[in-house]
Design an enzyme around this catalytic site. Structure first.
Site, short mmCIF file in Angstrom:
data_model
loop_
_atom_site.label_atom_id
_atom_site.label_comp_id
_atom_site.label_asym_id
_atom_site.label_seq_id
_atom_site.Cartn_x
_atom_site.Cartn_y
_atom_site.Cartn_z
N ASN A 191 -3.04 -4.59 0.25
CA ASN A 191 -4.12 -3.89 -0.43
C ASN A 191 -4.66 -2.79 0.46
OD1 ASN A 191 -6.06 -3.64 -2.65
ND2 ASN A 191 -7.58 -4.28 -1.12
N GLU A 192 -4.47 -1.55 0.02
CA GLU A 192 -4.92 -0.38 0.78
C GLU A 192 -4.56 -0.53 2.27
OE1 GLU A 192 -8.52 1.65 -1.70
OE2 GLU A 192 -9.11 0.15 -0.23
N GLU A 198 -7.09 1.88 -8.62
CA GLU A 198 -8.53 1.65 -8.59
C GLU A 198 -9.21 2.98 -8.90
OE1 GLU A 198 -10.23 -0.11 -5.13
OE2 GLU A 198 -8.84 -1.80 -5.09
#
Length: 587
Positions: A158-159, A235
């Protein structure tokens, strides 16, 4: 063949062109009896997909214990309900999730081991991840698209590009998902920055971006990094979160809708972050640490299309109108706001002082120096440290290394002061009334940092404590139980105004349960429970001034309210109101 595949510029679902119009809905931030309602409202806004993270720390609080998939953590049930609503699912199992969640979802028992390098190919970390995935994935496989379920894509990390560039680690995760039966499309997500995309991507895995504005520029950067394949904003930030003592953030609905229209007009797929934010129930909120430590509030409303309490807000209507320009929206009415409950004032007339309760309820650990939280197995909540002060007079206490995160100091039971991590406090002037006076230090973990290098910072007292340069030794360390004391611990409150930490109990009547909001005017700081359900933290510094009480928590007839107040209250009274107060808006 996986149900979702990619073309040179888009997606195919079961061989037909498909655009993902998704919204984030974290099952672990919503009461499980409200999941179906929230999913239905997602579909009615025009979404065809929902996205959720998976919080490792909540599912596996004990490294040796079984995986918790009960109640609010029943992820298989959530996935089944999404499928029954006709929604697809984007699954983001981490292991790191950020999400303004305690520790970014990494378990405290893991990050406490300073010899392990989190989010890397360090065998100590990947071994723990592998054991977690061995437990997590088997019950989820029936809900993946290859088995006829709703999950069409699974995220790797994640990121990650904002944190590191360990491609071997990302490859280990992707191969681990495949080896455990995940056939679905894999993807990464990173902020739309060339360096982040380069560091966080993996060959053969779809790269997606995260951003909330500058649509054309962000999509251009994503396309420059990935020459072909679908463009997707994994996102799309349509609101923001709040910190204690800061403003309540909102984003103009028309502004967010215009950017959503630009995104969809460019042919991109999207996941709204958030569609429905929900609540950081209990002690699950995270924190940031840029220039100073800043804990996140209990509400995760996020100014999302669906409010924290599940009603369509201004963005719901604005986004539904935009989505209808680009795809089919259900020909059904927009859901009406749910009923809200206002009740007469509640008197909390029974009390259990915290300090004696903590000593009696939790067997202390004796040590020469105060032990940090992880050494006591306390991943969240409060720790009481107790020792004796050797001499009378005025003196200066020094807490070497500071506190994690907020410490209340008592001398012979009387409040002597507060130290806070966000201020960098390490010293406190005290008056010692007699030799051998009791020193109590009550330390609250206000939430683990969820982003950046401070993830896994220790909690509790972080080093030796001295009085006028002389180290204090011989400490009793008590991990305070995280639930509500048993009824026998409470006694009639003779004086509610005592400025010492205490649990307060009262009862109230409900004819027909409905959503409501707990207001605590005159109270300072603490936690609240209704019928044993942990609502979360309150703090009079705001911006949040009410706590959301989901309707399923209530019952017809008599209900119990327990409030742990850490500083004392002039009048132990509470209100249940039908109007939330998240603080003044800051656009």
């Amino acid at each position: 063949m996986p149900a979702l595949t990619t073309t040179s510029d888009g997606f195919l679902l079961d061989g037909a062109p498909f655009r993902i119009v998704s919204g984030a809905l974290h099952y672990f931030r919503v009461h499980p009896e409200q999941w179906a309602d929230r999913l239905r409202k997602a579909r009615l806004m025009g979404l065809n997909t929902v996205e959720t993270y998976v919080p490792w720390n909540l599912h596996q609080p004990d490294p040796e214990g079984p995986l918790d998939l009960d109640g609010i953590l029943d992820l298989p049930r959530f996935l089944r309900l999404a499928g029954e609503e006709g929604l697809r699912v984007l699954l983001r199992p981490g292991p790191y999730i950020c999400a303004e969640w305690d520790g970014g979802g990494l378990p405290a028992w893991l990050t406490a081991d300073r010899d392990i390098r989190p989010r890397s190919a360090d065998p100590g970390f990947t071994g723990a991840v592998d054991r977690y995935l061995d437990l997590l994935l088997p019950p989820l496989l029936p809900h993946l698209a290859a088995s006829g379920g709703p999950v069409i894509a699974v995220q790797v990390e994640n990121e990650y590009g904002a944190y590191g560039d360990d491609t071997a680690y990302l490859k280990h995760l992707a191969e681990g998902l495949r080896a455990r039966g995940v056939e679905e499309l894999l993807f990464t997500c990173d902020q739309a920055d060339p360096a982040h995309l380069a560091a966080g991507s993996l060959p053969g895995v779809l790269a997606t971006g995260t951003f909330g504005s500058r649509i054309e520029e962000s999509l251009g950067r994503l396309r420059a990094h990935q020459k072909q394949g679908p463009l997707m904003c994994a996102e799309f930030w349509i609101g923001w979160f709040d910190h204690w003592g800061g403003p309540h953030h909102v984003r103009d609905a028309a502004d967010a809708a215009a950017d959503l229209d630009r995104l969809l007009s460019a042919g991109a797929s999207v996941n709204l972050y958030m569609f429905h934010g929900g609540t950081n129930f209990g002690l699950t909120n995270g924190a940031n640490h840029h220039h100073a430590y800043a804990p996140t509030v209990t509400s995760y409303d996020y100014d999302a299309p669906l409010t924290e309490w599940g009603d369509p807000g201004p963005k719901y209507h604005a986004f539904r109108e935009v989505i209808a320009r680009h795809t089919t929206v259900p020909d059904e009415p927009v859901p009406a706001p749910a009923p809200k409950l206002a009740l007469p004032e509640v008197v909390l007339d029974r009390r259990a002082p915290l300090l004696p309760y903590a000593v009696g309820a939790a067997a202390g650990v004796r040590d020469d120096e105060p032990l940090p939280a992880h050494a006591l197995g306390q991943a969240a909540g409060l720790i009481l440290y107790r020792t004796a002060l050797p001499a009378a007079g005025d003196g200066l206490l020094r807490f070497t290394g500071g506190v994690g995160d907020r410490a209340q100091v008592f001398v012979d039971g009387a409040p002597a002061g507060v130290l806070e991590r966000e201020r960098g406090d390490e010293t406190l002037a005290v008056r010692v009334p007699r030799p051998g006076a009791r020193l109590d230090v009550l330390v609250e973990n206000l939430g683990g940092v969820n982003y950046g290098p401070h993830i896994g910072d220790p909690k509790g007292l972080l080093g030796p404590v001295s009085l006028d340069g002389a180290e204090l030794r011989g400490w009793d360390c008590h991990a305070v139980p995280r639930g509500v004391p048993e009824a026998a611990a409470f006694a009639p409150a003779e004086s509610a105004s005592a400025a010492v930490p205490a649990y307060h109990h009262g009862t109230f009547e409900v004819a027909e349960p409905a959503d409501t909001f707990l207001a605590l005017p005159g109270w300072t700081k603490g936690q609240a429970w209704v019928n044993g359900f942990a609502l979360g933290r309150y703090w009079n510094r705001g911006p949040q001034h009410t706590l959301y009480v989901p309707a399923p928590v209530l019952r017809p007839g008599s209900n119990d309210l327990v409030v742990l107040e850490l500083h004392g209250t002039p009048a132990a009274r509470a209100r249940f109101t039908d109007v939330p107060d998240l603080g003044p808006d800051k656009v």
